[in-house]
Design an enzyme around this catalytic site. Structure first.
Site, PDB file in Angstrom:
ATOM      1  N   LYS A 112       0.731  -1.217  -0.047  1.00 15.18           N
ATOM      2  CA  LYS A 112       0.135  -0.135   0.010  1.00 15.18           C
ATOM      3  C   LYS A 112       0.799   1.183   0.036  1.00 15.18           C
ATOM      4  CE  LYS A 112      -4.310  -2.031   1.901  1.00 15.18           C
ATOM      5  NZ  LYS A 112      -4.795  -2.174   3.097  1.00 15.18           N
ATOM      6  N   LYS A 197      -5.432 -10.323  -5.338  1.00 11.12           N
ATOM      7  CA  LYS A 197      -6.398 -10.416  -4.657  1.00 11.12           C
ATOM      8  C   LYS A 197      -7.614  -9.681  -5.368  1.00 11.12           C
ATOM      9  CE  LYS A 197      -6.903  -8.168  -0.866  1.00 11.12           C
ATOM     10  NZ  LYS A 197      -6.829  -7.506   0.301  1.00 11.12           N
ATOM     11  N   LYS A 200     -11.318  -4.666  -2.263  1.00 12.38           N
ATOM     12  CA  LYS A 200     -12.451  -3.675  -2.397  1.00 12.38           C
ATOM     13  C   LYS A 200     -11.864  -2.237  -2.730  1.00 12.38           C
ATOM     14  CE  LYS A 200     -13.529  -3.804   2.452  1.00 12.38           C
ATOM     15  NZ  LYS A 200     -12.075  -3.620   2.947  1.00 12.38           N
TER      16      LYS A 200
HETATM   17  P1  TYM Z   1     -10.768  -6.082   5.045  1.00 12.75           P
HETATM   18  O1  TYM Z   1     -11.690  -5.086   4.884  1.00 12.75           O
HETATM   19  O2  TYM Z   1      -9.726  -5.741   3.753  1.00 12.75           O
HETATM   20  O3  TYM Z   1     -11.383  -7.565   4.731  1.00 12.75           O
HETATM   21  C1  TYM Z   1     -12.297  -8.073   5.631  1.00 12.75           C
HETATM   22  C2  TYM Z   1     -12.398  -9.541   5.548  1.00 12.75           C
HETATM   23  O4  TYM Z   1     -12.468 -10.094   4.247  1.00 12.75           O
HETATM   24  C3  TYM Z   1     -11.223 -11.126   3.905  1.00 12.75           C
HETATM   25  N1  TYM Z   1     -10.835 -10.657   2.524  1.00 12.75           N
HETATM   26  C4  TYM Z   1     -10.908 -11.751   1.732  1.00 12.75           C
HETATM   27  N2  TYM Z   1     -10.922 -13.220   1.759  1.00 12.75           N
HETATM   28  C5  TYM Z   1     -10.716 -13.692   0.695  1.00 12.75           C
HETATM   29  N3  TYM Z   1     -10.431 -13.067  -0.589  1.00 12.75           N
HETATM   30  C6  TYM Z   1     -10.437 -11.955  -0.850  1.00 12.75           C
HETATM   31  N4  TYM Z   1     -10.179 -11.423  -1.976  1.00 12.75           N
HETATM   32  C7  TYM Z   1     -10.540 -11.020   0.381  1.00 12.75           C
HETATM   33  N5  TYM Z   1     -10.561  -9.699   0.578  1.00 12.75           N
HETATM   34  C8  TYM Z   1     -10.743  -9.540   1.942  1.00 12.75           C
HETATM   35  C9  TYM Z   1     -10.075 -10.192   4.679  1.00 12.75           C
HETATM   36  O5  TYM Z   1      -8.986 -11.393   4.804  1.00 12.75           O
HETATM   37  C10 TYM Z   1     -10.799  -9.971   5.914  1.00 12.75           C
HETATM   38  O6  TYM Z   1     -11.007 -11.181   6.775  1.00 12.75           O
HETATM   39  N6  TYM Z   1      -7.265  -5.337   8.482  1.00 12.75           N
HETATM   40  C11 TYM Z   1      -8.496  -5.979   8.021  1.00 12.75           C
HETATM   41  C12 TYM Z   1      -9.570  -5.586   9.117  1.00 12.75           C
HETATM   42  C13 TYM Z   1      -9.330  -5.568  10.469  1.00 12.75           C
HETATM   43  C14 TYM Z   1      -9.250  -6.764  11.450  1.00 12.75           C
HETATM   44  C15 TYM Z   1      -9.082  -6.317  12.616  1.00 12.75           C
HETATM   45  C16 TYM Z   1      -9.872  -8.166  10.905  1.00 12.75           C
HETATM   46  C17 TYM Z   1      -8.982  -4.833  11.247  1.00 12.75           C
HETATM   47  N7  TYM Z   1      -8.956  -5.184  12.494  1.00 12.75           N
HETATM   48  C18 TYM Z   1      -9.102  -7.458  13.568  1.00 12.75           C
HETATM   49  C19 TYM Z   1      -9.756  -9.095  11.903  1.00 12.75           C
HETATM   50  C20 TYM Z   1      -9.550  -8.665  13.271  1.00 12.75           C
HETATM   51  C21 TYM Z   1      -8.852  -5.589   6.673  1.00 12.75           C
HETATM   52  O7  TYM Z   1      -8.429  -4.566   6.191  1.00 12.75           O
HETATM   53  O8  TYM Z   1      -9.933  -6.611   6.400  1.00 12.75           O
END
Ligand code: TYM
Length: 353
Positions: A112, A197, A200
């Site tokens: 990023k 990947k 979003k």
């Molecule tokens: P985020 O918002 O990017 O994604 C939310 C969840 O979706 C999963 N995910 C995917 N899984 C499979 N294939 C994909 N293409 C894909 N894109 C997203 C992510 O792995 C995630 O589980 N840093 C985290 C948010 C966060 C968090 C936390 C998660 C902040 N604090 C504490 C768990 C515990 C994030 O950016 O997720």
């Protein structure tokens, strides 16, 4: 009872990757077997350039979609991160335990930061410290398991390291969490770039299926998915990433095993048609429930209000314990055990001096 915590960041419209990699597991499995919290992690959305009104809109939409994906507030806690101060309070303490080297090694930071610099922008300090805030999210709740997609595994590993280090230095305070990944679709790939990947926050719309895409849009995106050279449908992530991605999406949406599913297809076209249909069917109930919930915003607000209150009550004792363990003086108004403390508490400010 096992404590589960996970979250989603309101930086874009939620995608099929979010759904298959995380949300579906939360609703279908985790909320039924564990004491589970699911959080819209809005503070994390401020780590890159953002439009305040959009973050607010996306936070509301994410909350509505979590409920539409059948998270049940009777079974689990759904809330917004910034409504619970303990996350930011704990994050600072963990910054005093983490090292800058650890932060700079994080893959998502490197990717990023390079992207931001490439656009001629500057990199916010919070992007570097993001994984520490994420560790605080997890550790504040005594979390045992963190159900996430594969891209978050390194961040959960860091939360583990910080918990162990803190406990060793300052006495046992945190539960050491572990990541749990879904059996298939832990990494749903972009349909146009099957080696990246499906994210979003990315710009390339045609390769990303959004949860609120109309069925016709979903069909179009899947039918135009980039496939690999050759015509035979085989499951091989290395040499045929496009077809492997489609097979995994199909397996995740309608069951089965991607390695076996390929036997039923003689052409890419037939596979794409079935994948498109399976995705449309998987999203149909979520979209229908989302429409209902949009007509009742007071319900969603009520869930978030109650969720934040419950979450605060759960996080507070652990974060207070961490403040004491690391060497910070408890606030004077806080009653301490022992007879002397009883005499001091409730006295006018300055009376104890
Ligand atoms: P985020 O918002 O990017 O994604 C939310 C969840 O979706 C999963 N995910 C995917 N899984 C499979 N294939 C994909 N293409 C894909 N894109 C997203 C992510 O792995 C995630 O589980 N840093 C985290 C948010 C966060 C968090 C936390 C998660 C902040 N604090 C504490 C768990 C515990 C994030 O950016 O997720």
């Amino acid at each position: 009872m096992t404590r589960v915590f996970s979250g989603v960041k309101p930086t874009g419209h939620l995608t099929l990757g979010n759904y298959l990699g995380a949300m579906r597991q939360w609703a279908g499995v985790d909320q039924h077997r564990a004491d589970a919290l699911f959080c819209i992690v809005d503070l994390h959305a401020l780590t890159v350039e953002h439009d305040p009104a959009r973050v607010r809109r996306l936070s509301r939409q994410a909350a509505t979609l979590l409920l539409a994906s059948e998270l049940d507030p009777e079974l689990c806690t759904v809330f917004v991160q910034s409504h619970v101060d303990e996350h930011a309070r704990l994050s600072y303490l963990l910054e005093c335990v983490a090292t800058d080297g650890e932060m700079r090694r994080m893959i998502q930071y490197k990717e990023k930061a390079a992207r931001e610099r490439g656009r001629g922008g500057s990199v916010r300090l919070s992007l570097l410290t993001y994984p520490v805030l994420m560790a605080a999210d997890i550790l504040a709740y005594g979390t045992d398991e963190v159900p996430v997609g594969d891209d978050q595994a390194q961040h959960v590993e860091l939360a583990r390291d910080l918990a162990v280090r803190f406990n060793q230095r300052y006495g046992h305070t945190f539960v050491v969490p572990r990541a749990t990944l879904p059996p298939v679709s832990a990494r749903v790939m972009n349909l146009q770039e099957p080696t990246s990947k499906m994210g979003k926050s990315d710009d390339s719309g045609p390769g990303i299926v959004y949860l609120l895409d109309e069925p016709e849009v979903v069909r179009k995106k899947v039918m135009r998915a980039v496939t690999d050279s050759g015509t035979e449908v085989v499951y091989d992530r290395e040499s045929r990433p496009g077809v492997a991605n489609l097979l995994e999406i199909l397996a995740a949406c309608s069951g089965g095993d991607p390695e076996r599913l390929c036997d039923g297809y003689a052409s890419y076209g037939a596979l794409k048609k079935d994948v498109a249909q399976a995705v449309v069917e998987a999203l149909r109930p979520v979209q229908a429930r989302h429409r209902e919930l949009c007509a009742d915003p007071a319900y969603v607000e009520g869930v978030l209000r109650d969720g934040a209150e419950k979450a605060r009550g759960m996080a507070r004792p652990t974060v207070d314990a961490a403040y004491r363990a690391i060497g910070l003086l408890p606030p004077v108004s806080e009653p301490e055990s022992g007879p002397a403390a009883g005499a001091g508490s409730g006295a006018a400010p300055g009376a104890a001096r």
